[in-house]
Motif scaffolding. Structure first.
Motif, PDB file in Angstrom:
ATOM      1  N   ALA A 135       0.829  -1.201   0.000  1.00 38.02           N
ATOM      2  CA  ALA A 135       0.000   0.000   0.000  1.00 38.02           C
ATOM      3  C   ALA A 135       0.865   1.253   0.000  1.00 38.02           C
ATOM      4  N   ILE A 136       1.919   1.248   0.824  1.00 38.36           N
ATOM      5  CA  ILE A 136       2.815   2.401   0.877  1.00 38.36           C
ATOM      6  C   ILE A 136       3.577   2.553  -0.442  1.00 38.36           C
ATOM      7  N   SER A 137       3.823   1.417  -1.112  1.00 36.01           N
ATOM      8  CA  SER A 137       4.548   1.453  -2.386  1.00 36.01           C
ATOM      9  C   SER A 137       3.803   2.272  -3.434  1.00 36.01           C
ATOM     10  N   GLU A 138       2.501   2.281  -3.370  1.00 37.30           N
ATOM     11  CA  GLU A 138       1.726   3.040  -4.362  1.00 37.30           C
ATOM     12  C   GLU A 138       2.048   4.519  -4.302  1.00 37.30           C
ATOM     13  N   TYR A 139       2.480   5.017  -3.139  1.00 45.25           N
ATOM     14  CA  TYR A 139       2.837   6.429  -3.027  1.00 45.25           C
ATOM     15  C   TYR A 139       4.277   6.668  -3.478  1.00 45.25           C
ATOM     16  N   TYR A 140       5.221   5.778  -3.068  1.00 51.48           N
ATOM     17  CA  TYR A 140       6.641   6.055  -3.301  1.00 51.48           C
ATOM     18  C   TYR A 140       7.186   5.492  -4.617  1.00 51.48           C
ATOM     19  N   PHE A 141       6.689   4.369  -5.103  1.00 53.71           N
ATOM     20  CA  PHE A 141       7.293   3.743  -6.277  1.00 53.71           C
ATOM     21  C   PHE A 141       7.297   4.634  -7.523  1.00 53.71           C
ATOM     22  N   PRO A 142       6.247   5.414  -7.806  1.00 56.22           N
ATOM     23  CA  PRO A 142       6.340   6.309  -8.982  1.00 56.22           C
ATOM     24  C   PRO A 142       7.510   7.280  -8.910  1.00 56.22           C
ATOM     25  N   MET A 143       7.840   7.786  -7.720  1.00 54.57           N
ATOM     26  CA  MET A 143       9.008   8.666  -7.568  1.00 54.57           C
ATOM     27  C   MET A 143      10.299   7.906  -7.877  1.00 54.57           C
ATOM     28  N   PHE A 144      10.403   6.685  -7.314  1.00 53.12           N
ATOM     29  CA  PHE A 144      11.619   5.894  -7.510  1.00 53.12           C
ATOM     30  C   PHE A 144      11.827   5.578  -8.989  1.00 53.12           C
TER      31      PHE A 144
END
Length: 679
Positions: A135-144
């Motif tokens: 769930a947290i990945s949905e926020y950070y992965f696009p930045m990465f």
């Protein structure tokens, strides 16, 4: 549920009935409205954006919790790749899936028992953790992914942040590595991540991701193998180079693994296990929780002055926890303002509209709160203290002419007591024939006061032509000079009209004293005096009195005058900054320039200081400058005063002193009471 709703409806009905009850005398109970604050008046003028915020407290707690980081870090440290784990995953199926991953990845993904054991251990014991992490990945992965793609680095390295920090930007390791990508202090500096008391860009998701991608690209130029790049990210390129030499020149991670530090030995397997679980989570029954906010649902705005998270929370109605989650690089819950560096504030998109529509008002509120802070002594006072050896302290008695405007209810007895003079003297100075105080007239009052001054040591006085000097005489000579001044003072010209016309104004929501004073062409000080106000806060619906004279009193020859200092607004200026530059308050700038709000435009000239110049006629026909002073011998109690508030007005005096000097045994004082101040 229906019974509960019915009960609430009935309770609300009776509450409304009670709120409208009549008093026995026919009056109605009136509910006191809360007092409006400066914050309320600012927010009342905001341009509202009615989009709902998409982050709730549970989601904020999820994004800022460190339990996942602690658990995952402990697993990697204590991992035992040789311990077999029983789980419903056949070795043949696992090999087949690894082969598919290897086909679409630049990493060397090959089967080995150690990797199978760690995958099965996490599937068996950490399913819930990975549901939260996804769930947290949905926020950070696009930045990465955006940062990695710019450096042509494999996008699969985004899973490394899960292993490093469990996707928590505030994670700090036992050796001080910080942020999503766990940069050490020196490495962060090496990759241009700014670190100071207010800001730590190692916790900034965007800047830290760019630095991590640049590091990976540089390491690949050295080793030419992405597995070894991952190992060097954890233990440093020096340790990887040593392991290669100790293995006899082998350059496959699994061949040099036993020569690497213990933590690094489990690091790459943990990365590959994370990649496998993310790619095949559906096959293992892992249902990711859904993110309530995604990266593309936020935006940034450049900040033009220092703002605290508390101020932003109050003004934008956004939780401080949400601001901390969206802006993890700010250490002190403050967005600083540096003259040589810009900072950006990340907000949900609906709050971006609210901020940009009301930016000037937000900065004005921050400037207002800054004026409430206790200020140090001025630089001028510090310079004087540094030269104490060149000066000596002394006192002098001076005569000073004041003017008292007679208002309704005044009489000569009270006026004489207020200025510590006699009724006969007032009549003589103003040529009055009886003891009646003429309404609206400015009465001349001549007083003697003792003031402190500093003079240079051992330097004779030099005569100065055409310049005013302070009158220094002893007490006896001052009294004689006062009598001469009283006898020689001419009658004030153009007496004011015999009466003043009172008006009344009802305060509306959003009103303030400065706007009302400008509307009626009077001063804020006058409005406070007419209505016995102690502060600037106004309650909507309050009826205030405005006294407007039919004829303004003429200014006597030696009545105080003011010299003004002007400033022209330049690009980048705002009222709070101008106030800070000139060591004055926002309230003073608004009063001097009749400003209703804090808005100024480039090229506008405003008054930034008013210097009072008072002249009086002294002995020997010379114009001598009379120092301003305050008669501290007596104090007349005003409405709302207390012994504590009166004592605060006289530094060094306590409530006990006032009680002793006036024979007061308790705290009860009444408006109009004359208190003796001997300090």
């Amino acid at each position: 549920m229906k019974i509960r709703q019915t009960a609430l409806t009935i309770a609300s009905f009776f509450a409304l009935q009670l709120s409208a009850q009549q008093l026995p005398g026919g009056g109605q109970i009136v509910k006191n409205e809360p007092k409006l604050t400066y914050l309320d008046s600012i927010k009342a003028t905001f341009v509202k954006d009615h989009m709902a915020a998409c982050v709730d407290s549970l989601w904020l707690q999820e994004l800022t919790s460190l339990d996942l980081y602690d658990n995952l870090t402990e697993d990697i440290k204590t991992i035992n790749l040789d311990q077999k784990v029983e789980y419903e995953l056949s070795t043949a199926l696992f090999k087949e899936r690894l082969k598919k991953l290897d086909e679409k990845s630049p990493f060397n993904i090959e089967y080995n028992p150690g990797l199978e054991n760690i995958v099965k251990a996490w599937l068996k014991n950490r399913k819930n953790s990975f549901e939260r992490l996804m769930a947290i990945s949905e926020y950070y992965f696009p930045m990465f992914e955006e940062a990695l793609a710019r450096q042509n680095v494999p996008l699969e390295i985004k899973y490394l942040a899960v292993v490093e920090s469990a996707l928590n930007p505030k994670a700090v390791s036992r050796v001080g590595a910080t942020g999503l990508w766990q940069f050490m202090y020196q490495t962060g500096k090496q990759y241009n991540l700014h670190i100071d008391s207010y800001v730590d860009e190692r916790s900034d998701p965007l800047k830290a991701s760019d630095a991590a991608a640049q590091y990976m690209a540089n390491m690949y130029k050295i080793f030419g193998d992405w597995d070894l790049v991952l190992a060097s990210y954890n233990s440093g390129p020096g340790n990887v180079a040593k392991a290669i030499r100790r293995s006899g020149g082998q350059q496959n991670y699994w061949n040099i693994r036993k020569y690497l530090p213990n933590e690094t030995a489990g690091y790459v397997p943990a990365f590959l296990a994370t990649m496998y679980i993310y790619e095949y989570h559906k096959e293992h029954g892992i249902v990711p929780e859904r993110a309530l906010v995604k990266h593309f649902a936020t935006d940034t705005v450049m900040v033009k002055r220092q703002l605290s998270f508390k101020q932003l929370s109050d003004l934008l109605d956004i939780p401080v926890a949400q601001l901390k989650m969206l802006n993890p690089s700010f250490n002190k819950n403050v967005v600083p303002y540096y003259f040589d560096k810009t900072h950006f504030l990340r907000l949900p998109q609906d709050k971006i509209a609210l901020f940009t529509s009301n930016e000037d008002k937000i900065y004005a509120y921050a400037a207002y709160e800054e004026t409430l802070r206790e200020k140090p002594y001025s630089q001028l006072a510090s310079a004087r203290r540094s030269n104490d050896s060149l000066y000596e302290d002394s006192t002098r008695v001076v005569s000073r002419t004041k003017y008292h405007k007679v208002r309704r209810g005044d009489n000569l007895s009270e006026i004489a007591a207020r200025y510590d003079v006699s009724i006969a003297q007032i009549k003589k100075w103003n040529r009055l024939k009886n003891n009646k105080a003429p309404l609206g007239k400015s009465l001349k009052i001549v007083t003697t006061e003792t003031i402190a001054y500093r003079a240079k040591k051992k330097e004779p006085k030099q005569p100065v032509e055409d310049k005013t000097t302070a009158v220094a005489v002893d007490l006896k000579a001052a009294k004689e000079a006062t009598k001469k001044l009283a006898n020689s003072t001419p009658e004030a010209k153009n007496d004011v009209a015999e009466s003043s016309t009172p008006e009344y104004y009802v305060v509306e929501a959003g009103d303030n004293l400065y706007g009302i004073a400008r509307k009626f062409n009077v001063s804020v000080k006058d409005i406070k005096g007419w209505n016995n106000f102690d502060d600037d806060d106004l309650l909507a619906g309050t009826r205030i009195k405005i006294l407007k004279d039919d004829q303004e009193p003429a200014v006597a020859d030696n009545e105080p005058t003011y010299k003004t200092v002007e400033y022209t607004i330049k690009k980048g200026d705002f009222l709070g900054l101008v106030a800070k530059k000139n060591h004055v308050t926002l309230e003073q700038l608004r009063e001097w320039n009749n400003l209703e709000d804090n808005n100024v435009v480039i090229g506008q000239k405003i008054i930034v200081n008013k210097i009072e110049v008072t002249e009086a006629v002294a002995s020997k026909g010379k114009n001598d400058k009379v120092s301003k002073g305050k008669n501290n011998n007596h104090y007349y109690v005003q409405k709302g005063d207390s012994l504590f508030s009166i004592a605060k007005k006289y530094p060094g005096i306590t409530v006990s002193d006032i009680k002793r000097w006036n024979g007061i045994k308790n705290e009860n004082i009444k408006p109009g009471m004359k208190l003796k101040i001997n300090g």
